[in-house]
Design a protein around this motif. Structure first.
Motif, PDB file in Angstrom:
ATOM      1  N   LEU A  42       0.857  -1.175   0.000  1.00 19.05           N
ATOM      2  CA  LEU A  42       0.000   0.000   0.000  1.00 19.05           C
ATOM      3  C   LEU A  42       0.898   1.231   0.000  1.00 19.05           C
ATOM      4  O   LEU A  42       1.804   1.329   0.824  1.00 19.05           O
ATOM      5  N   HIS A  43       0.665   2.143  -0.946  1.00 19.18           N
ATOM      6  CA  HIS A  43       1.444   3.379  -1.057  1.00 19.18           C
ATOM      7  C   HIS A  43       0.527   4.542  -0.669  1.00 19.18           C
ATOM      8  O   HIS A  43      -0.487   4.777  -1.328  1.00 19.18           O
ATOM      9  N   GLU A  44       0.898   5.244   0.404  1.00 20.48           N
ATOM     10  CA  GLU A  44       0.085   6.346   0.919  1.00 20.48           C
ATOM     11  C   GLU A  44       0.928   7.621   0.895  1.00 20.48           C
ATOM     12  O   GLU A  44       2.039   7.639   1.404  1.00 20.48           O
ATOM     13  N   PHE A  45       0.371   8.666   0.288  1.00 24.16           N
ATOM     14  CA  PHE A  45       1.072   9.944   0.167  1.00 24.16           C
ATOM     15  C   PHE A  45       0.338  10.980   1.017  1.00 24.16           C
ATOM     16  O   PHE A  45      -0.812  11.316   0.738  1.00 24.16           O
ATOM     17  N   LEU A  46       1.018  11.456   2.055  1.00 25.60           N
ATOM     18  CA  LEU A  46       0.408  12.376   3.010  1.00 25.60           C
ATOM     19  C   LEU A  46       0.401  13.817   2.517  1.00 25.60           C
ATOM     20  O   LEU A  46      -0.391  14.627   2.978  1.00 25.60           O
ATOM     21  N   SER A  47       1.314  14.138   1.592  1.00 26.41           N
ATOM     22  CA  SER A  47       1.397  15.491   1.049  1.00 26.41           C
ATOM     23  C   SER A  47       2.039  15.400  -0.329  1.00 26.41           C
ATOM     24  O   SER A  47       2.239  14.317  -0.855  1.00 26.41           O
ATOM     25  N   GLY A  48       2.352  16.545  -0.896  1.00 28.31           N
ATOM     26  CA  GLY A  48       2.934  16.566  -2.234  1.00 28.31           C
ATOM     27  C   GLY A  48       1.903  16.939  -3.271  1.00 28.31           C
ATOM     28  O   GLY A  48       0.810  17.431  -2.952  1.00 28.31           O
ATOM     29  N   SER A  49       2.220  16.672  -4.537  1.00 24.17           N
ATOM     30  CA  SER A  49       1.323  17.090  -5.629  1.00 24.17           C
ATOM     31  C   SER A  49       0.073  16.217  -5.738  1.00 24.17           C
ATOM     32  O   SER A  49      -0.963  16.670  -6.209  1.00 24.17           O
ATOM     33  N   LYS A 157     -14.060 -13.384   4.796  1.00 22.48           N
ATOM     34  CA  LYS A 157     -13.635 -13.125   6.168  1.00 22.48           C
ATOM     35  C   LYS A 157     -12.157 -13.485   6.223  1.00 22.48           C
ATOM     36  O   LYS A 157     -11.631 -14.128   5.323  1.00 22.48           O
ATOM     37  N   GLY A 158     -11.490 -13.026   7.247  1.00 25.43           N
ATOM     38  CA  GLY A 158     -10.074 -13.329   7.353  1.00 25.43           C
ATOM     39  C   GLY A 158      -9.330 -12.233   8.075  1.00 25.43           C
ATOM     40  O   GLY A 158      -9.908 -11.509   8.894  1.00 25.43           O
ATOM     41  N   PHE A 159      -8.043 -12.098   7.746  1.00 26.71           N
ATOM     42  CA  PHE A 159      -7.236 -11.084   8.410  1.00 26.71           C
ATOM     43  C   PHE A 159      -6.102 -10.660   7.495  1.00 26.71           C
ATOM     44  O   PHE A 159      -5.746 -11.345   6.541  1.00 26.71           O
ATOM     45  N   ALA A 160      -5.566  -9.496   7.819  1.00 25.21           N
ATOM     46  CA  ALA A 160      -4.400  -8.978   7.097  1.00 25.21           C
ATOM     47  C   ALA A 160      -3.353  -8.574   8.118  1.00 25.21           C
ATOM     48  O   ALA A 160      -3.684  -8.010   9.159  1.00 25.21           O
ATOM     49  N   GLN A 161      -2.117  -8.866   7.799  1.00 29.04           N
ATOM     50  CA  GLN A 161      -1.012  -8.360   8.607  1.00 29.04           C
ATOM     51  C   GLN A 161      -0.397  -7.210   7.836  1.00 29.04           C
ATOM     52  O   GLN A 161      -0.005  -7.363   6.676  1.00 29.04           O
ATOM     53  N   LEU A 162      -0.342  -6.059   8.480  1.00 24.41           N
ATOM     54  CA  LEU A 162       0.160  -4.832   7.873  1.00 24.41           C
ATOM     55  C   LEU A 162       1.446  -4.446   8.598  1.00 24.41           C
ATOM     56  O   LEU A 162       1.469  -4.409   9.826  1.00 24.41           O
ATOM     57  N   LYS A 163       2.491  -4.206   7.825  1.00 19.25           N
ATOM     58  CA  LYS A 163       3.780  -3.836   8.407  1.00 19.25           C
ATOM     59  C   LYS A 163       4.342  -2.663   7.612  1.00 19.25           C
ATOM     60  O   LYS A 163       4.362  -2.696   6.382  1.00 19.25           O
ATOM     61  N   ASP A 164       4.781  -1.630   8.317  1.00 17.86           N
ATOM     62  CA  ASP A 164       5.393  -0.492   7.624  1.00 17.86           C
ATOM     63  C   ASP A 164       6.683  -0.949   6.953  1.00 17.86           C
ATOM     64  O   ASP A 164       7.568  -1.511   7.602  1.00 17.86           O
ATOM     65  N   TYR A 165       6.764  -0.719   5.645  1.00 14.85           N
ATOM     66  CA  TYR A 165       7.970  -1.025   4.888  1.00 14.85           C
ATOM     67  C   TYR A 165       8.910   0.172   4.942  1.00 14.85           C
ATOM     68  O   TYR A 165      10.102   0.027   5.154  1.00 14.85           O
ATOM     69  N   SER A 166       8.327   1.355   4.746  1.00  9.24           N
ATOM     70  CA  SER A 166       9.071   2.605   4.920  1.00  9.24           C
ATOM     71  C   SER A 166       8.090   3.699   5.299  1.00  9.24           C
ATOM     72  O   SER A 166       6.913   3.653   4.957  1.00  9.24           O
ATOM     73  N   ARG A 167       8.605   4.696   6.026  1.00  6.19           N
ATOM     74  CA  ARG A 167       7.740   5.783   6.506  1.00  6.19           C
ATOM     75  C   ARG A 167       8.590   7.033   6.665  1.00  6.19           C
ATOM     76  O   ARG A 167       9.682   6.989   7.219  1.00  6.19           O
ATOM     77  N   ASN A 168       8.068   8.152   6.160  1.00  5.04           N
ATOM     78  CA  ASN A 168       8.683   9.454   6.426  1.00  5.04           C
ATOM     79  C   ASN A 168       7.562  10.477   6.557  1.00  5.04           C
ATOM     80  O   ASN A 168       6.389  10.105   6.641  1.00  5.04           O
ATOM     81  N   ASP A 169       7.892  11.751   6.539  1.00  2.00           N
ATOM     82  CA  ASP A 169       6.875  12.797   6.751  1.00  2.00           C
ATOM     83  C   ASP A 169       5.861  12.894   5.625  1.00  2.00           C
ATOM     84  O   ASP A 169       4.775  13.439   5.815  1.00  2.00           O
ATOM     85  N   THR A 170       6.184  12.392   4.430  1.00  2.00           N
ATOM     86  CA  THR A 170       5.296  12.564   3.278  1.00  2.00           C
ATOM     87  C   THR A 170       4.736  11.264   2.718  1.00  2.00           C
ATOM     88  O   THR A 170       3.732  11.279   2.024  1.00  2.00           O
ATOM     89  N   THR A 171       5.387  10.120   3.011  1.00  2.00           N
ATOM     90  CA  THR A 171       5.006   8.866   2.373  1.00  2.00           C
ATOM     91  C   THR A 171       5.048   7.714   3.366  1.00  2.00           C
ATOM     92  O   THR A 171       5.963   7.617   4.180  1.00  2.00           O
ATOM     93  N   ILE A 172       4.053   6.847   3.258  1.00  2.11           N
ATOM     94  CA  ILE A 172       4.047   5.591   4.007  1.00  2.11           C
ATOM     95  C   ILE A 172       3.873   4.466   2.992  1.00  2.11           C
ATOM     96  O   ILE A 172       2.952   4.504   2.179  1.00  2.11           O
ATOM     97  N   ILE A 173       4.763   3.503   3.039  1.00  3.48           N
ATOM     98  CA  ILE A 173       4.614   2.295   2.228  1.00  3.48           C
ATOM     99  C   ILE A 173       4.476   1.137   3.207  1.00  3.48           C
ATOM    100  O   ILE A 173       5.343   0.921   4.059  1.00  3.48           O
ATOM    101  N   ALA A 174       3.366   0.427   3.113  1.00  6.86           N
ATOM    102  CA  ALA A 174       3.082  -0.679   4.030  1.00  6.86           C
ATOM    103  C   ALA A 174       2.978  -1.978   3.243  1.00  6.86           C
ATOM    104  O   ALA A 174       2.405  -2.014   2.154  1.00  6.86           O
TER     105      ALA A 174
END
Length: 183
Positions: A42-49, A157-174
Motif C-alpha cells: 500500500l502506497h500512501e502519500f500524506l502530502s505533495g502534488s 472473512k479473514g485477516f491482514a497483517q500490515l507492516k510499515d515497509y518505509s515511513r517518512n513525513d510525506t510517504t508511508i509504504i506498508a
C-alpha cells in the motif's frame, strides 16, 4: 346488530392471519470455502502534488494531554494505491479507499480504519476486500480484520497483517499479507 359486528370483527381477524407473507425454506448447501493468500504493498502519500489522504473533519476541542501532532478525533478520507512491490515504478493492482479516525490519548495513537481494497488487474479484477479494524500505529506488525468483499471475495472473512515497509513525513509504504476465506 351486535352479533353482526362481532361476526365482522372475527372475519377481519381471520383475513389478516391468512394474509401473512409466504416464505419457503430451502436446505443449505454450502460451497466449499476457498482460502486465498495475497501479498502486496500500500502506497500512501500524506502530502505533495497528489496526496492520497485528506483530512475531512476534526473535533473543535483541543487537548495538551495527547502526544500526537494531529488532534484527537480527526477523520480522514483515503484513496491509497496498491502495488505489487514497494518501488515507485511497481505495477499498480488497485486502490484502497476508505475512512480513518484518529484516536489519540496520552499513551498511544490508534487509527480506526475502514478500507475497501479494490483490485483492477489480474484474476481478481473487479473484486474487493473490505477491512474494518483498529490500527495501533506504534506496533510494528498490525492485524486488520477482513469483514467482507465483492466479486470473487463475496462473503469474505479473514485477516491482514500490515507492516510499515518505509515511513517518512510525506510517504508511508506498508506491506500487506492478507489471508481471505471466501466462497
Amino acid at each position: 346488530m351486535k352479533r353482526l359486528t362481532w361476526i365482522l370483527i372475527l372475519h377481519l381477524f381471520s383475513v389478516s392471519v391468512q394474509s401473512q407473507y409466504y416464505t419457503e425454506s430451502l436446505p443449505y448447501d454450502p460451497e466449499e470455502a476457498k482460502v486465498t493468500n495475497l501479498h502486496f504493498f500500500l502506497h500512501e502519500f500524506l502530502s505533495g502534488s497528489n496526496p492520497t489522504v485528506a483530512m475531512i473533519a476534526q473535533a473543535n476541542i483541543t487537548s495538551s494531554d495527547n502526544n500526537s501532532s494531529v488532534p484527537f478525533s480527526t477523520i480522514f478520507a483515503l484513496d491509497d494505491i496498491l502495488k505489487i512491490g514497494p518501488e515507485d515504478n511497481s505495477e499498480v493492482i488497485g486502490n484502497a479507499q476508505g475512512l480513518g479516525i484518529l484516536i489519540a490519548d496520552t499513551n498511544t495513537t490508534n487509527l480506526l480504519w475502514y478500507w475497501d481494497f479494490g483490485f483492477i488487474t489480474g484474476k481478481f479484477n473487479g473484486s474487493s476486500i473490505s477491512m474494518f479494524s483498529r490500527n495501533p500505529t506504534t506496533v510494528t506488525v498490525r492485524e486488520l480484520s477482513v469483514v467482507g468483499g465483492r466479486g470473487k471475495f463475496r462473503m469474505a472473512k479473514g485477516f491482514a497483517q500490515l507492516k510499515d515497509y518505509s515511513r517518512n513525513d510525506t510517504t508511508i509504504i506498508a506491506e500487506l499479507n492478507v489471508t481471505v476465506i471466501h466462497y
